[in-house]
Design a protein around this motif. Structure first.
Motif, mmCIF file in Angstrom:
data_model
loop_
_atom_site.group_PDB
_atom_site.id
_atom_site.type_symbol
_atom_site.label_atom_id
_atom_site.label_comp_id
_atom_site.label_asym_id
_atom_site.label_seq_id
_atom_site.Cartn_x
_atom_site.Cartn_y
_atom_site.Cartn_z
ATOM 1 N N UNK B 290 0.845 -1.197 0.000
ATOM 2 C CA UNK B 290 0.000 0.000 0.000
ATOM 3 C C UNK B 290 0.879 1.245 0.000
ATOM 4 N N UNK B 291 0.528 2.217 -0.827
ATOM 5 C CA UNK B 291 1.314 3.460 -0.905
ATOM 6 C C UNK B 291 0.348 4.639 -0.969
ATOM 7 N N UNK B 292 -0.345 4.867 0.128
ATOM 8 C CA UNK B 292 -1.402 5.879 0.137
ATOM 9 C C UNK B 292 -0.912 7.311 -0.070
ATOM 10 N N UNK B 293 0.401 7.549 0.105
ATOM 11 C CA UNK B 293 0.885 8.938 -0.024
ATOM 12 C C UNK B 293 1.440 9.242 -1.411
ATOM 13 N N UNK B 294 1.523 8.226 -2.275
ATOM 14 C CA UNK B 294 2.235 8.436 -3.536
ATOM 15 C C UNK B 294 1.493 9.367 -4.505
ATOM 16 N N UNK B 295 0.181 9.163 -4.648
ATOM 17 C CA UNK B 295 -0.555 9.980 -5.635
ATOM 18 C C UNK B 295 -0.441 11.473 -5.281
ATOM 19 N N UNK B 296 -0.657 11.880 -4.012
ATOM 20 C CA UNK B 296 -0.435 13.302 -3.695
ATOM 21 C C UNK B 296 1.012 13.742 -3.955
ATOM 22 N N UNK B 297 1.974 12.848 -3.723
ATOM 23 C CA UNK B 297 3.383 13.232 -3.916
ATOM 24 C C UNK B 297 3.720 13.534 -5.374
ATOM 25 N N UNK B 298 2.987 12.927 -6.313
ATOM 26 C CA UNK B 298 3.258 13.256 -7.724
ATOM 27 C C UNK B 298 2.225 14.260 -8.251
ATOM 28 N N UNK B 299 1.576 14.966 -7.339
ATOM 29 C CA UNK B 299 0.723 16.086 -7.738
ATOM 30 C C UNK B 299 -0.748 15.768 -7.845
ATOM 31 N N UNK B 300 -1.186 14.593 -7.402
ATOM 32 C CA UNK B 300 -2.601 14.234 -7.488
ATOM 33 C C UNK B 300 -3.326 14.465 -6.186
ATOM 34 N N UNK B 301 -4.612 14.057 -6.186
ATOM 35 C CA UNK B 301 -5.410 14.258 -4.975
ATOM 36 C C UNK B 301 -5.066 13.181 -3.939
ATOM 37 N N UNK B 302 -5.598 13.395 -2.737
ATOM 38 C CA UNK B 302 -5.326 12.461 -1.649
ATOM 39 C C UNK B 302 -6.218 11.234 -1.825
ATOM 40 N N UNK B 303 -5.645 10.188 -2.373
ATOM 41 C CA UNK B 303 -6.443 8.998 -2.679
ATOM 42 C C UNK B 303 -5.604 7.759 -2.328
ATOM 43 N N UNK B 304 -6.225 6.761 -1.688
ATOM 44 C CA UNK B 304 -5.430 5.585 -1.333
ATOM 45 C C UNK B 304 -5.038 4.784 -2.572
ATOM 46 N N UNK B 305 -3.976 4.055 -2.470
ATOM 47 C CA UNK B 305 -3.536 3.236 -3.611
ATOM 48 C C UNK B 305 -2.652 2.099 -3.121
ATOM 49 N N UNK B 306 -2.646 1.045 -3.916
ATOM 50 C CA UNK B 306 -1.760 -0.078 -3.610
ATOM 51 C C UNK B 306 -1.492 -0.832 -4.909
ATOM 52 N N UNK B 307 -0.533 -1.708 -4.882
ATOM 53 C CA UNK B 307 -0.203 -2.427 -6.112
ATOM 54 C C UNK B 307 0.822 -3.508 -5.863
ATOM 55 N N UNK B 308 1.127 -4.256 -6.913
ATOM 56 C CA UNK B 308 2.207 -5.240 -6.824
ATOM 57 C C UNK B 308 2.859 -5.401 -8.183
ATOM 58 N N UNK B 309 4.041 -5.981 -8.180
ATOM 59 C CA UNK B 309 4.727 -6.276 -9.442
ATOM 60 C C UNK B 309 5.340 -7.654 -9.349
ATOM 61 N N UNK B 310 5.161 -8.418 -10.413
ATOM 62 C CA UNK B 310 5.766 -9.748 -10.474
ATOM 63 C C UNK B 310 7.004 -9.664 -11.360
#
Lengths: 472, 413
Positions: B290-310
């Motif tokens: 989970x990286x809930x602070x990333x979208x605001x850090x790249x200039x977006x709104x405060x929105x939760x986010x998460x992801x994975x990479x294989x």
């Protein structure tokens, strides 16, 4: 088995000469006023010694061209910070040539500490001769948005108008303060070091070369790791001396200075502090709304393209070098000024069996040499020359001066400027092609030329220079 | 003159590409069925996209391929994309900033310098980003999706490790490990007994830290146990343990096995919450969180986010590619038959029936000899061409058969 030693020219040369003398090397032609690139040691007749600009030494040892060398720790770190090679073994601190690398702001800057730099909204521009160390600093301190501006020199001229910070080498804080610079962090404390190539250490007996150094007086080791120690400063910061809308003119230092100064005088453009003492990076140009700084001619095309300066007097050669790397740079040559005429030539050692570029190509095609090593200060011109002539494979070896010394041991071809060809001939080199001719040249930022706030004053200055041309 | 590939670069042969494409196809198919849409971000991005996010470690940024582009006179550096999540976050902010929920996936290559040249400096990843998905459902969805993909690829067993970056950050803060090196210092304490011993903290704090480094929880109850023993000095970590209990409770309810470990993840500092990693045979197959602070850090709104990479590099060697259509090598007995109309007609007829048919071009061999099942030789041309069939698996032969007889025979096998 012959051993190879690389020694520095420039700042460290006289102290290194004294040190080697004490260590019993007995060099006849390695001292401050000597122009020999291959001094001979009376004590070690089989030793091959070559003199390089300090910036070139660590890489020469890393690639295995030299077994042992003396070089400032700052240049060793500059190489190894980016290219983490274990090919360079740091043998010992030689205890002289002390200089520190400082991160500095200008007395007129609004950045007063590393914390201010970190808190800065927008881009932080760092000008330096040590781009790898500057980047390591920016990453270590997690600067959010930074640009490193590598330059050939005159780093103290840039802050605060044309860079926010400068990473510079200096003997002391006082030296910096005398140039209106305020140190806010010390990045590295550097001494002269003895370094060796790893393979040479592991596979050759180089003890005869190392022993004389170890026999000298032991010295306390200088700090040899990069650290950022903030310096608290209570220096009074003043507001900037420059204002928006000023036409910024860059004037050259070095050997072009006398030509440029004379030319400006003939054109009726009066200056104060350009050639006359006290030395300053900010001479006065007696024209309304025109401010000047003295920087290296090599850096001018890039500094005009990025908008730091509106006009500059440099050489056509450096403009061309810039345009080969960045073809759409908004910088253009306005007038060739006629002084400082040189030819940009391709030269090889007299022993090389080639007379033309076509011969070089044939030599490569017949596998008589494994690849072409092209030494040049004009790296982009060299790159284009090799590409256009299909000289494959090739490597461009960037040099920082004393380029003719690279041939024949450490490079096969040299791209260099020459007026009479005498220096090349003296170094046993022959010219196989003239690429182009170059003279002093007025260059301008294309955007500024159409800026209504600047174009009037720029054109007045250009007209005066044109008049100077016709009165020559 | 033989010119080798660049140091640290990797070729993929046809066989490796078969596994690569199969992995991609399974990944795409699974993501699509969960409602995710494919994106592709540029290989080149501005360096300051990655520095301004402040979320990649200096070590990782020190290994990016950065350079001045042809228009780089301003000094603005570009990089070969070192990470997929930050560009995906930029893409979201730039193109679909008002979408309350975005399910995105990508198959992209990442570039990062590696000194020895033994490992690849170009790594392919199958990445998934769930923007707008709140925890614990979002985290659970991503874990289930990743496990489904690996299951369909035939990788078994897959071990799931859970950790929590929010917990580790709060722990570093409570231990007074502030500053730029806090994460490295915490890692030292949690992985090195000497570093733990020399920590100037009360014994109960050290005992708690020792438990974190030694014990591997396997149920949500483990986290409740930790909460019960939480020293007062580390009380700021409690909300994160509560958060982890909710997610692990959900995984327990669907009988998903996992283990909980508290070693800080390498390099990726953008994670703020649950972090998960997938292993098989000791090999790290992928990771996310989970990286809930990333979208605001790249200039977006405060929105939760998460992801994975294989990691394609680590997954593809384990992938079992299902058998494809049978391969036939078609050859001609005489040079005349080699260029005849008959041989092309026979080839077309066999391909139409779904066989992979390769003509030997007079070489007597195919480009994948081990994969050929049958060898068909055109013996005679004419109104009814005659063929010979050899089954390379069994060695059985059929001579002087017509194309129709050949097809009929093959379909009966």
């Amino acid at each position: 088995m012959s051993l190879k030693l690389a020694l520095p020219k420039g700042d460290l040369q006289s102290q290194t000469a004294a040190f080697l003398d004490k260590a019993g090397f007995a060099y006849e032609h390695y001292h401050e006023s000597s122009r020999s690139y291959r001094p001979k040691s009376e004590t070690f007749p089989g030793l091959f010694t070559k003199v390089f600009h300090e910036k070139d030494i660590a890489i020469q040892v890393a690639v295995g061209n030299y077994d042992v060398a003396i070089c400032g720790l700052d240049w060793i770190k500059e190489l190894l910070t980016k290219y983490q090679s274990d090919a360079v073994v740091k043998v010992r601190d030689l205890g002289y040539g002390q200089r520190d690398l400082y991160l500095v702001t200008s007395r007129f800057s609004d950045l007063h500490s590393v914390e201010d730099v970190k808190a800065r909204e927008g881009v932080v521009r760092i000008v330096t001769e040590y781009p790898n160390l500057a980047e390591a600093f920016a990453l270590k301190r997690r600067l959010r948005n930074f640009r490193i501006m590598p330059v050939w020199g005159a780093t103290d001229a840039y802050p605060p108008e044309h860079a926010d910070l400068s990473l510079v080498a200096a003997g002391s804080d006082e030296e910096l303060r005398s140039k209106d610079l305020i140190p806010i962090a010390r990045i590295l404390s550097s001494n002269a070091w003895l370094i060796a190539n790893k393979n040479s250490m592991e596979q050759k007996d180089i003890s005869s070369l190392l022993t004389p150094f170890c026999g000298t007086e032991p010295v306390p080791a200088a700090e040899d790791e990069i650290s950022v120690s903030s310096i608290n400063t209570e220096e009074k910061f003043e507001s900037s001396l420059f204002s928006d809308g000023t036409v910024a003119l860059a004037l050259a230092d070095g050997h072009q200075q006398s030509h440029t100064s004379k030319f400006l005088k003939n054109a009726g453009i009066k200056t104060k502090g350009y050639r006359d003492p006290p030395p300053t990076r900010r001479p006065i140009v007696e024209m309304d709304g025109v401010s000047a700084k003295i920087i290296r001619p090599q850096d001018m095309p890039m500094q005009v393209a990025n908008g730091n300066f509106d006009l500059a007097i440099t050489g056509r050669d450096w403009l061309r070098n810039q345009l080969h790397q960045f073809p759409s740079s908004p910088v253009e040559g306005i007038i060739d000024l006629g002084f400082g005429w040189v030819r940009i030539v391709v030269a090889v050692h007299n022993d090389m069996p080639v007379e033309t570029t076509a011969d070089l190509k044939k030599l490569l095609e017949t596998d008589k040499i494994p690849g072409l090593r092209i030494a040049a200060e004009y790296t982009n011109i060299a790159d284009k020359y090799a590409r256009d002539n299909h000289l494959s494979p090739y490597k461009v070896i960037p040099t920082w001066g004393a380029s003719e010394a690279f041939l024949p041991e450490d490079a096969d071809v040299l791209i260099e400027n020459t007026e009479t060809g005498r220096t090349l001939a003296k170094n046993n080199l022959k010219i196989i092609e003239t690429l182009f001719e170059s003279t002093g040249c007025l260059i301008a930022n294309s955007t500024s030329l159409t800026d209504p706030n600047k174009s009037g004053r720029m054109n007045t200055l250009i007209d005066k220079i044109k008049q100077g041309m016709s009165s020559e | 003159m033989k010119i080798p590939r660049c140091k640290g670069a990797k070729d993929l042969t046809s066989q490796e590409m078969n596994r690569f494409r199969h992995t991609e196809n399974v990944f795409r198919s699974c993501c699509s069925s969960w409602g995710y849409g494919e994106i592709r971000t540029p290989t080149l991005e501005y360096l300051h996209l990655f520095t301004s996010a402040g979320t990649l470690s200096p070590e990782m940024l020190g290994r990016v391929y950065s350079f001045l582009d042809w228009d780089g006179w301003s000094g603005e550096r570009v990089v070969l994309r070192p990470d997929g999540t930050i560009p995906a976050a930029r893409l979201y902010v730039e193109n679909i900033p008002d979408k309350p929920l975005a399910r995105l996936y990508y198959v992209e290559n990442m570039f990062s310098f590696e000194g020895t040249g033994e490992q690849s400096r170009e790594r392919w990843q199958c990445g998934v980003e769930l923007i707008g998905g709140a925890e614990p459902d979002g985290d659970a969805e991503l874990i289930m999706l990743a496990l489904e993909i690996m299951g369909k690829l035939g990788i078994s067993p897959v071990n799931l490790e859970l950790s929590h970056m929010g917990f580790l950050k709060a722990l570093a803060h409570d231990l007074g490990l502030g500053g730029e090196e806090s994460f490295q210092n915490l890692k030292q304490i949690l992985t090195n007994d000497t570093a733990l011993d020399t920590l100037k903290k009360p014994q109960e704090v050290k005992r708690f830290l020792k438990m974190l480094s030694d014990l591997k929880g396997k149920k949500a109850g483990f986290l409740d146990n930790l909460k019960g023993m939480l020293p007062e000095d580390l009380s700021a970590t409690k909300p994160y343990l509560d958060n982890m209990v909710r997610i692990t409770g959900l995984l327990d309810s669907i009988e998903q096995e996992y283990w909980i470990g508290f070693t800080p993840a390498e390099s990726f500092e953008y994670y703020t919450g649950m972090v998960f990693r997938f292993y098989s045979s000791g090999r790290l197959l992928g990771q996310g969180g989970r990286y809930d602070e990333l979208i605001p850090l790249v200039g977006g709104k405060d929105i939760p986010a998460s992801g994975f990479a294989l990691s394609m590099d680590n997954i593809t060697p384990l992938v079992k590619v299902p058998e494809k259509a049978k391969r036939i090598l078609l050859t001609a007995e005489s040079p005349e038959a080699e260029g005849s109309q008959d041989i092309f007609q026979v080839a077309a007829q066999l391909r139409r029936q779904g066989y992979i048919l390769e003509m030997d071009m007079g070489t007597g061999s195919s480009s994948a000899p081990l994969e050929d099942r049958w060898l068909v030789t055109l013996k005679e041309t004419g109104e009814t061409p005659l063929l010979q069939l050899v089954d390379k698996k069994t060695g059985a032969e059929r001579k002087d058969i017509t194309p129709d007889e050949l097809l009929s025979h093959l379909s009966s096998l």
